[in-house]
Motif scaffolding. Structure first.
Motif, PDB file in Angstrom:
ATOM      1  N   PRO A 129       0.825  -1.208   0.000  1.00 45.63           N
ATOM      2  CA  PRO A 129       0.000   0.000   0.000  1.00 45.63           C
ATOM      3  C   PRO A 129       0.854   1.251   0.000  1.00 45.63           C
ATOM      4  N   ALA A 130       0.257   2.336  -0.533  1.00 42.57           N
ATOM      5  CA  ALA A 130       0.970   3.617  -0.577  1.00 42.57           C
ATOM      6  C   ALA A 130       0.992   4.265   0.778  1.00 42.57           C
ATOM      7  N   SER A 131       0.004   4.002   1.624  1.00 52.39           N
ATOM      8  CA  SER A 131      -0.027   4.559   2.968  1.00 52.39           C
ATOM      9  C   SER A 131      -0.795   3.622   3.873  1.00 52.39           C
ATOM     10  N   ALA A 132      -0.444   3.627   5.140  1.00 52.44           N
ATOM     11  CA  ALA A 132      -1.104   2.755   6.106  1.00 52.44           C
ATOM     12  C   ALA A 132      -0.827   3.299   7.484  1.00 52.44           C
ATOM     13  N   PRO A 133      -1.763   3.107   8.418  1.00 52.81           N
ATOM     14  CA  PRO A 133      -1.526   3.585   9.774  1.00 52.81           C
ATOM     15  C   PRO A 133      -0.408   2.806  10.444  1.00 52.81           C
ATOM     16  N   ALA A 134       0.343   3.472  11.278  1.00 53.22           N
ATOM     17  CA  ALA A 134       1.438   2.838  11.991  1.00 53.22           C
ATOM     18  C   ALA A 134       0.887   1.892  13.043  1.00 53.22           C
ATOM     19  N   SER A 135       1.586   0.817  13.293  1.00 57.46           N
ATOM     20  CA  SER A 135       1.189  -0.167  14.280  1.00 57.46           C
ATOM     21  C   SER A 135       2.352  -0.396  15.229  1.00 57.46           C
ATOM     22  N   PRO A 136       2.081  -1.015  16.381  1.00 60.24           N
ATOM     23  CA  PRO A 136       3.167  -1.252  17.323  1.00 60.24           C
ATOM     24  C   PRO A 136       4.273  -2.131  16.768  1.00 60.24           C
ATOM     25  N   THR A 137       3.975  -2.934  15.727  1.00 59.49           N
ATOM     26  CA  THR A 137       4.992  -3.826  15.178  1.00 59.49           C
ATOM     27  C   THR A 137       5.676  -3.245  13.952  1.00 59.49           C
ATOM     28  N   SER A 138       5.431  -2.005  13.620  1.00 59.63           N
ATOM     29  CA  SER A 138       6.011  -1.400  12.427  1.00 59.63           C
ATOM     30  C   SER A 138       7.349  -0.770  12.752  1.00 59.63           C
ATOM     31  N   ALA A 139       8.195  -0.648  11.713  1.00 62.18           N
ATOM     32  CA  ALA A 139       9.507  -0.022  11.846  1.00 62.18           C
ATOM     33  C   ALA A 139       9.715   0.870  10.638  1.00 62.18           C
ATOM     34  N   ALA A 140      10.194   2.080  10.875  1.00 57.93           N
ATOM     35  CA  ALA A 140      10.361   3.057   9.797  1.00 57.93           C
ATOM     36  C   ALA A 140      11.816   3.490   9.719  1.00 57.93           C
ATOM     37  N   ALA A 141      12.216   3.899   8.513  1.00 54.51           N
ATOM     38  CA  ALA A 141      13.573   4.380   8.285  1.00 54.51           C
ATOM     39  C   ALA A 141      13.536   5.438   7.196  1.00 54.51           C
ATOM     40  N   ASN A 142      14.337   6.485   7.365  1.00 54.05           N
ATOM     41  CA  ASN A 142      14.491   7.546   6.374  1.00 54.05           C
ATOM     42  C   ASN A 142      15.875   7.435   5.750  1.00 54.05           C
ATOM     43  N   VAL A 143      15.927   7.367   4.429  1.00 48.92           N
ATOM     44  CA  VAL A 143      17.189   7.236   3.705  1.00 48.92           C
ATOM     45  C   VAL A 143      17.247   8.309   2.631  1.00 48.92           C
ATOM     46  N   GLN A 144      18.454   8.638   2.222  1.00 53.79           N
ATOM     47  CA  GLN A 144      18.691   9.592   1.158  1.00 53.79           C
ATOM     48  C   GLN A 144      19.041   8.841  -0.108  1.00 53.79           C
ATOM     49  N   VAL A 145      18.237   9.027  -1.157  1.00 51.20           N
ATOM     50  CA  VAL A 145      18.469   8.408  -2.453  1.00 51.20           C
ATOM     51  C   VAL A 145      18.533   9.508  -3.496  1.00 51.20           C
ATOM     52  N   GLY A 146      19.758   9.759  -4.025  1.00 51.17           N
ATOM     53  CA  GLY A 146      19.924  10.824  -5.036  1.00 51.17           C
ATOM     54  C   GLY A 146      19.564  12.194  -4.513  1.00 51.17           C
ATOM     55  N   GLY A 147      19.830  12.412  -3.220  1.00 54.27           N
ATOM     56  CA  GLY A 147      19.506  13.702  -2.622  1.00 54.27           C
ATOM     57  C   GLY A 147      18.058  13.871  -2.248  1.00 54.27           C
ATOM     58  N   VAL A 148      17.262  12.839  -2.387  1.00 55.81           N
ATOM     59  CA  VAL A 148      15.839  12.899  -2.071  1.00 55.81           C
ATOM     60  C   VAL A 148      15.593  12.065  -0.823  1.00 55.81           C
ATOM     61  N   ASN A 149      14.807  12.606   0.082  1.00 53.68           N
ATOM     62  CA  ASN A 149      14.486  11.890   1.312  1.00 53.68           C
ATOM     63  C   ASN A 149      13.396  10.853   1.022  1.00 53.68           C
ATOM     64  N   VAL A 150      13.699   9.581   1.295  1.00 53.51           N
ATOM     65  CA  VAL A 150      12.777   8.469   1.062  1.00 53.51           C
ATOM     66  C   VAL A 150      12.477   7.807   2.399  1.00 53.51           C
ATOM     67  N   MET A 151      11.182   7.620   2.694  1.00 56.39           N
ATOM     68  CA  MET A 151      10.775   6.967   3.926  1.00 56.39           C
ATOM     69  C   MET A 151      10.230   5.573   3.600  1.00 56.39           C
ATOM     70  N   ILE A 152      10.771   4.574   4.303  1.00 57.34           N
ATOM     71  CA  ILE A 152      10.336   3.187   4.140  1.00 57.34           C
ATOM     72  C   ILE A 152       9.908   2.675   5.514  1.00 57.34           C
ATOM     73  N   GLN A 153       8.663   2.218   5.585  1.00 57.24           N
ATOM     74  CA  GLN A 153       8.115   1.733   6.840  1.00 57.24           C
ATOM     75  C   GLN A 153       7.596   0.311   6.639  1.00 57.24           C
ATOM     76  N   ALA A 154       8.024  -0.611   7.533  1.00 62.02           N
ATOM     77  CA  ALA A 154       7.602  -2.015   7.464  1.00 62.02           C
ATOM     78  C   ALA A 154       6.562  -2.297   8.538  1.00 62.02           C
ATOM     79  N   ASP A 155       5.528  -3.018   8.163  1.00 62.16           N
ATOM     80  CA  ASP A 155       4.464  -3.405   9.078  1.00 62.16           C
ATOM     81  C   ASP A 155       4.428  -4.929   9.133  1.00 62.16           C
ATOM     82  N   ASN A 156       4.833  -5.469  10.292  1.00 66.82           N
ATOM     83  CA  ASN A 156       4.873  -6.929  10.422  1.00 66.82           C
ATOM     84  C   ASN A 156       3.490  -7.550  10.515  1.00 66.82           C
TER      85      ASN A 156
END
Length: 368
Positions: free
Chosen positions: A2-29
């Protein structure tokens, strides 16, 4: 994904820089999903990589065959002597007691047949036990021959995902005494501490399937049992363990032998009267000899089968299910006119919902 989803207690998020652009990746177990916030070009590149990784994992069905064959032969022969008076008033005694058979002399004197050793025992008694006199042993010849064969075959099977460990244990959980405290004047609370230990057949396997079809197996195999031949002086039970810890490479469906634990033991003991036992021929009357030969062969074989799709898993499960139903149907319950009939216990027939027909085994490579 999904493009967006509510955060859950089992989720983990990380912000990375790709080509100077801030990219957020969040995993929901909980939902096994990823939430990615990124421009379209970066998102499409990440999506292509994830599609290659998000594939069905292969499963591995491992058949283990544990074969143990043991052969033992033992023989014993000896002569015991006792010279004494022929009535209750014994004035002189001379005896030779070999291999711990001295208790037999007292057993005959008290008319206790439970102490007579196994095998053939021939003796001469002095005295008349019918008239109440004490019988004494003049000479006793004891001979014993023992032989035993054993053939044990165990076939534990298990299934696991690729690169995931699976284990199976078939046996008993026995108590082992680890400490005791007796009651005394200062300590009126005696206790016995024990530790539970699994005894039986243990198999622990971690398969790793390569792209070419070969399988790397990390295997731990153990066969343990209670050893009643070891005297622990009341300290608990003694166990006998044979184990293999190895890593091997095998092809799909190939049988591989992990190793053979082979024991060949020969023991010979002789108890004799000094000087008299060394006399040629006649010395056999003053000796007790015991010989024992034991051979133990233990072989462990493994046969892994890779199940890459749902059909292979379904065919294997169906084959084992039908095999168990056939074994149950061959079980015969004896009938009795005095006892009520017991109901038959058979697994129900499984129907394939996609074809509306009973499932039948179709993979000859996994026949029992």
């Amino acid at each position: 994904m999904p493009a967006s989803a509510p955060a859950s207690p089992t989720s983990a998020a990380a912000n990375v820089q790709v080509g100077g652009v801030n990219v957020m990746i969040q995993a929901d177990n909980m939902t096994n999903s990823l939430v990615i916030t990124a421009p379209d070009n970066i998102y499409n590149n990440l999506r292509s990589v994830i599609d290659k990784l998000d594939v069905r994992r292969a499963q591995v069905y491992v058949e283990a065959m544990i074969a143990e064959v043991n052969v033992s032969k033992a023989g014993a022969f000896g002569v015991q002597w006792l010279l004494a008076g022929g009535n209750e008033n014994v004035s002189g005694v001379g005896a030779s007691s070999l291999n711990g058979l001295g208790s037999l002399l007292a057993g005959i004197a008290t008319k206790d047949p439970s102490v007579i050793p196994g095998g053939l025992s021939l003796g001469i008694l002095n005295g008349n036990p019918v008239n109440g006199r004490m019988p004494t042993l003049g000479v006793l010849a004891s001979a014993l021959q023992d032989s035993g064969d054993g053939n044990v075959l165990s076939t534990p099977n298990l299934m696991t995902l690729d690169n995931e460990e699976a284990k199976i244990m078939v046996g008993q959980n026995i108590p082992i005494i680890t400490g005791t405290q007796a009651s005394s004047g200062a300590n009126a609370n005696p206790y016995v501490s024990i530790e539970r230990k699994d005894v039986g057949i243990k198999l622990r396997v971690r398969p790793q399937v390569s792209e070419g079809g070969s399988i790397t197996l990390t295997v731990y195999q153990e066969v343990s049992s209670i050893d009643k031949s070891v005297l622990t002086e009341g300290a608990g039970l003694a166990t006998k363990t044979r184990s293999i810890d190895s890593k091997v490479l095998v092809d799909d469906g190939q049988i591989i032998v992990l190793g053979g634990l082979i024991e060949d033991r020969v023991t010979f003991t002789r108890n004799q009267v000094p000087l008299l036992g060394d006399i040629p021929y006649l010395g056999a009357l003053f000796r007790y000899e015991n010989r024992k030969s034991e051979k133990v062969n233990l072989m462990v074989f493994l046969r892994p089968v890779v199940l890459r799709d749902a059909d292979a898993t379904r065919n294997l499960s169906s084959d084992r299910y039908q095999y168990l139903r056939a074994e149950q149907s061959r079980f015969e319950r004896p009938s009795s006119a005095l006892l009520p009939e017991m109901p038959a216990v058979v697994l129900p027939e499984v129907i394939d919902a996609r074809k509306a027909t009973p499932l039948t085994p179709s993979d000859p490579a996994v026949k029992p």
